[in-house]
Enzyme design. Structure first.
Site, PDB file in Angstrom:
ATOM      1  N   ASP A 240       0.753  -1.150  -0.021  1.00 20.98           N
ATOM      2  CA  ASP A 240      -0.001   0.005   0.105  1.00 20.98           C
ATOM      3  C   ASP A 240       0.852   1.315  -0.062  1.00 20.98           C
ATOM      4  O   ASP A 240       2.077   1.151   0.201  1.00 20.98           O
ATOM      5  CB  ASP A 240      -1.134   0.035   1.327  1.00 20.98           C
ATOM      6  CG  ASP A 240      -2.331   0.778   1.120  1.00 20.98           C
ATOM      7  OD1 ASP A 240      -2.231   1.887   0.097  1.00 20.98           O
ATOM      8  OD2 ASP A 240      -3.223   0.716   1.779  1.00 20.98           O
TER       9      ASP A 240
HETATM   10  C1  BGC Z   1      -5.172   3.490   0.468  1.00 17.76           C
HETATM   11  C2  BGC Z   1      -5.053   2.649  -0.801  1.00 17.76           C
HETATM   12  C3  BGC Z   1      -5.034   3.298  -2.205  1.00 17.76           C
HETATM   13  C4  BGC Z   1      -3.888   4.099  -2.004  1.00 17.76           C
HETATM   14  C5  BGC Z   1      -3.313   4.967  -3.483  1.00 17.76           C
HETATM   15  C6  BGC Z   1      -3.787   4.310   0.269  1.00 17.76           C
HETATM   16  O1  BGC Z   1      -3.993   5.450   1.155  1.00 17.76           O
HETATM   17  O2  BGC Z   1      -4.724   2.571   1.513  1.00 17.76           O
HETATM   18  O3  BGC Z   1      -6.229   1.998  -0.899  1.00 17.76           O
HETATM   19  O4  BGC Z   1      -5.057   2.643  -3.401  1.00 17.76           O
HETATM   20  O5  BGC Z   1      -3.675   4.848  -0.916  1.00 17.76           O
HETATM   21  O6  BGC Z   1      -3.964   6.119  -3.235  1.00 17.76           O
END
Ligand code: BGC
Length: 785
Positions: free
Chosen positions: A729
């Site tokens: 993530d």
């Molecule tokens: C989130 C993800 C997301 C990523 C990109 C993260 O903070 O947990 O779900 O895809 O950011 O925006």
């Protein structure tokens, strides 16, 4: 001419629609969004058939949510749209059917506008005080009061007090019920809230769970209320009376550092249907949802072929309106030694739109092996999935409560080992867990794995410490490409050669220097309209920079780009459709928007289990049930990947709380992890073959998900056969070389090539580990058109 990676390389403005039209945020997709919204909404109550509203009905709208319509939650699950239709605007389009009392509408419109001007975020507005005089005038005009309640939540924070109605909301409900004897409630929410006040109050005739249903949500709700369409959604979660009724409630906010999953496999209806005394706490059960018509069902046939059982059920529309019904099969395994949930969903099917008097036979198939339990403590056979001896019985109906027991019984004389696995994700700090009779058993304690996870960054590995906070929000650096002469380029093997079959990806990766491999293992700068960065970006090797974008609410493009996209209903609403084909269509349409905007990897679906109503991201997730989640999200993945866009199943795994999400330890038993929290991922990997999985931020039993070899190599790849790429993530706190060793190939939003090479120099990671991850990344890039 269509060349390989044309969109990623050249960012053309080529539309994908018929006659050269753009599909992004276009009419067809918005119509599909509305169709999905209508199919996901759930009719909770409808006394005396007040709904659908009769032609000529006079209505008055109450509640600030009439205007402060919440199309979806916040954070990465938000999208930029051309417009959002609120409930009032929805009714305005139906003036032939209903007359709306304009004065309450004026009151709420002005009030919400003022609250926005004062800086209150949409969805977070407060319920204004309603005057008795306005109520009186409304009653003089209208026969029916329609109350709207909304809720908002988002990434990075959890809900706290908003499970219950606020005192201002309660007061408004009281006033409306005092003046009107016909009251309808519309819930514009992204997750479970209290509903006892609806169920138990006779003054409220009808209620529609309208969810956060995307940009056309207000219109979809108004149409359903007016009988343009017939509700066919069924709840994907149990709605209990009080927050405290959920077994996860008592310790959800206990600590920011950890969450104890003490209720074990007894999550959602598995708790309420099994644990003595819990059944009475349910307001609206899992799988429940009314219709404007009625259905009869007849068990036609039950067939067993080996481990597969098929139940044939005939559904007959016995009412006067066209509608759809969902048939659900629940199984009950013998309690045995391991203990089981009283009921588990094993199959479901939805009918087509059945006209009055029309019938359809549905075939519901499942495997008896799906009922096996994981024996993590070795009560029968350690680390094995086991079918215990005894009678397996089955129930067919249209909710976990409304069903009939089949005559058919599956009997096993002896315990049967279905699959022998090995201990993985062994708990290190969870002290006890719930059993089927509501008591708790002590769990043996492993050593505290925290040493391995949190402290590693601070020097244990011989690298200079990095403060995790300093990683947050950094953009990728990109890479300096030496100048070359356009008409005399050096001859090197390229990824295009691999795409053309001239050499294997392994041969190609072997030609790259360590620096180049290290570069490939991290995120790349944005191009075009992307805002979540990319992958690849080595033009000298003809490796395109392919971009990522969020999900799940739609294609998320920043407002300043001037591109509006389609906002789909939130994932929970999609789950409530119980309609695979529809979800496939949403995935397909969403992926077309991704592609049309020259993006290749969509960061969706998000499939974490609804463990507790307060998790701030529940709206992005499907259900409390792993099978429903798995089946619906698999359809989404298949729809997305039918367009050669990579789906990214996230957040793997046990990210069921947002507070301190990058450092919170999910302490769970192996059994609950496997049977509840990993199950949907397993289903999706095995049935839909996603190209990408996103590991989660959190820690699992003392080890970070992104550094978790058990999770990413042991379970995901070795056991399930996943052959795609794993990304972290964004700005995960893990140490990159440890993430790679654990099977996490890509670090987003950026990697740390210098630090990685330093780790290699210190002997902490080898070239071949880095190359293996690079090959998986290149393989994903090769899949893109
Ligand atoms: C989130 C993800 C997301 C990523 C990109 C993260 O903070 O947990 O779900 O895809 O950011 O925006």
């Amino acid at each position: 001419m269509n060349t390989k990676w044309q969109r990623a390389l050249y960012q053309p403005g080529s539309p994908l629609g018929k006659d050269g039209q753009r599909v992004t945020g276009g009419k067809e997709h918005i119509a599909l969004s509305k169709e999905a919204a209508k199919e996901g909404m759930v009719l909770l109550k409808n006394e005396n058939n007040l709904l659908p509203l009769r032609k000529g009905a006079k209505i008055a709208l109450f509640g600030k949510a009439t205007f402060d319509y919440v199309k979806g939650g916040g954070g990465s699950g938000d999208v930029t749209v051309a417009y959002i239709t609120n409930l009032y605007e929805g009714f305005q389009k139906l003036q032939d059917t209903v007359s709306v009392f304009e004065e309450t509408a004026d009151f709420y419109r002005e009030n919400v506008k003022k609250q926005y001007e004062d800086g209150i975020e949409p969805g977070m507005t407060v319920e204004p005080e309603l005057s008795e005089e306005l109520c009186r005038r409304a009653r003089n005009f209208a026969d029916i009061g329609i109350i709207s309640i909304c809720r908002f939540s988002g990434e990075g924070w959890d809900r706290k007090e908003d499970f219950c109605l606020s005192s201002a909301e309660k007061m408004m409900v009281e006033q409306v019920c005092g003046f009107f004897d016909k009251v309808v409630v519309v819930l514009n929410v992204g997750g479970v809230i209290e509903t006892g006040w609806i169920k138990e109050d006779d003054r409220i005739s009808s209620a529609l769970m309208a969810w956060q249903c995307g940009m056309e949500g207000g219109s979809a709700a108004a149409e359903l209320l007016c009988g343009i369409g017939n509700p066919s959604g069924k709840l994907a979660d149990t709605f209990a009376k009080n927050l405290e009724d959920y077994p996860s409630a008592y310790n959800f906010h206990e600590s920011d550092d950890y969450v104890d999953y003490t209720e074990d496999i007894y999550v959602g209806y598995r708790y309420f249907e099994t644990i003595p005394g819990a059944g009475g706490k349910v307001c609206y059960p899992f799988g429940y949802g009314l219709s404007y018509t009625t259905f009869g069902r007849k068990i036609f046939d039950v067939k067993q072929e080996g481990e597969k059982i098929t139940v044939a059920v005939e559904v007959l529309n016995t009412g006067t309106l066209a509608g759809k019904e969902v048939i659900q099969v629940y199984a009950q395994a013998p309690q045995g030694i391991l203990g089981k949930a009283e009921k588990s969903l094993v199959a479901f099917e939805k009918t087509r739109l059945l006209q009055s008097g029309e019938r359809q036979v549905l075939f519901l198939t499942f495997s008896i092996q799906d009922l096996a339990s994981y024996d993590d403590l070795g009560k029968i056979q350690k680390s094995a999935y086991i079918l215990e001896a005894g009678d397996y019985v089955f129930y067919v109906g249209n909710s976990v409560r409304e069903n009939e027991r089949l005559d058919f019984i599956y009997h096993l004389d002896e315990n049967q080992v279905v699959e022998q696995l090995k201990p993985r994700l062994v708990p290190t700090a969870l002290k006890h867990r719930m059993l089927a009779d509501g008591s708790f058993e002590e769990l043996p304690q492993g050593d505290d794995g925290l040493e391995n996870s949190r402290q590693s960054e601070a020097g244990l590995c011989g690298l200079a410490p990095v403060l995790p906070e300093s990683l947050d929000g950094l953009t990728p650096e990109g890479r300096l490409v030496p100048s070359v002469c356009l008409w005399n380029q050096p001859k090197v093997s390229t990824l295009l050669d691999v795409a053309e079959g001239k050499l294997s990806v392994e041969e190609f990766a072997a030609t790259l220097t360590d620096e180049e491999v290290a570069h490939l293992l991290g995120g790349q700068p944005n191009t075009g309209v992307a805002n979540t960065f990319g992958i690849g970006n080595m033009p000298d090797y003809k490796i395109p920079s392919i971009m990522t974008a969020d999900g799940p609410a739609g294609l998320r493009i920043a407002p300043e780009c001037g591109v509006n996209t389609t906002a789909w209903p939130c994932a929970t609403a999609l789950a409530c459709t119980w309609n695979r084909e529809l979800i496939f269509a949403v995935g397909e349409a969403g992926a077309k928007e991704v592609k049309e905007n020259n993006i290749s990897v969509w960061l969706t679906p998000a499939v974490n289990i609804h463990r507790n109503p307060l998790c701030g991201r529940n709206f992005e997730y499907y259900s409390e049930d792993p099978l429903l989640t798995g089946v619906m999200a698999a359809a989404m993945v298949e729809g997305i990947q039918s367009q050669h866009i990579a789906a990214t199943v996230k957040h793997f795994a046990l990210n069921n709380k947002e507070t301190n999400r990058k450092n919170s330890d999910s302490r769970v038993s192996e059994r609950a992890a496997r049977e509840i929290y990993l199950k949907a991922f397993e289903y999706i990997v095995k049935h839909a073959k996603p190209w990408c999985i996103m590991s989660s931020y959190n820690i699992i039993n003392g080890h970070r998900s992104s550094e978790n070899h058990d999770l990413l190599e042991g379970i995901l790849r070795d056991e399930w056969g996943f052959d795609g790429m794993v990304t972290t993530d964004w700005w995960s706190f893990g140490e990159q070389y440890r993430e790679i060793l654990a099977g996490n190939d890509l670090k987003m939003a950026l990697g740390f090539p210098k630090r990685l090479l330093e780790a290699k120099e210190k002997g902490l990671i080898e070239r071949r580990d880095m190359e293996k991850a690079a090959i998986r990344i290149l393989n994903l890039i090769l899949k893109i058109d």
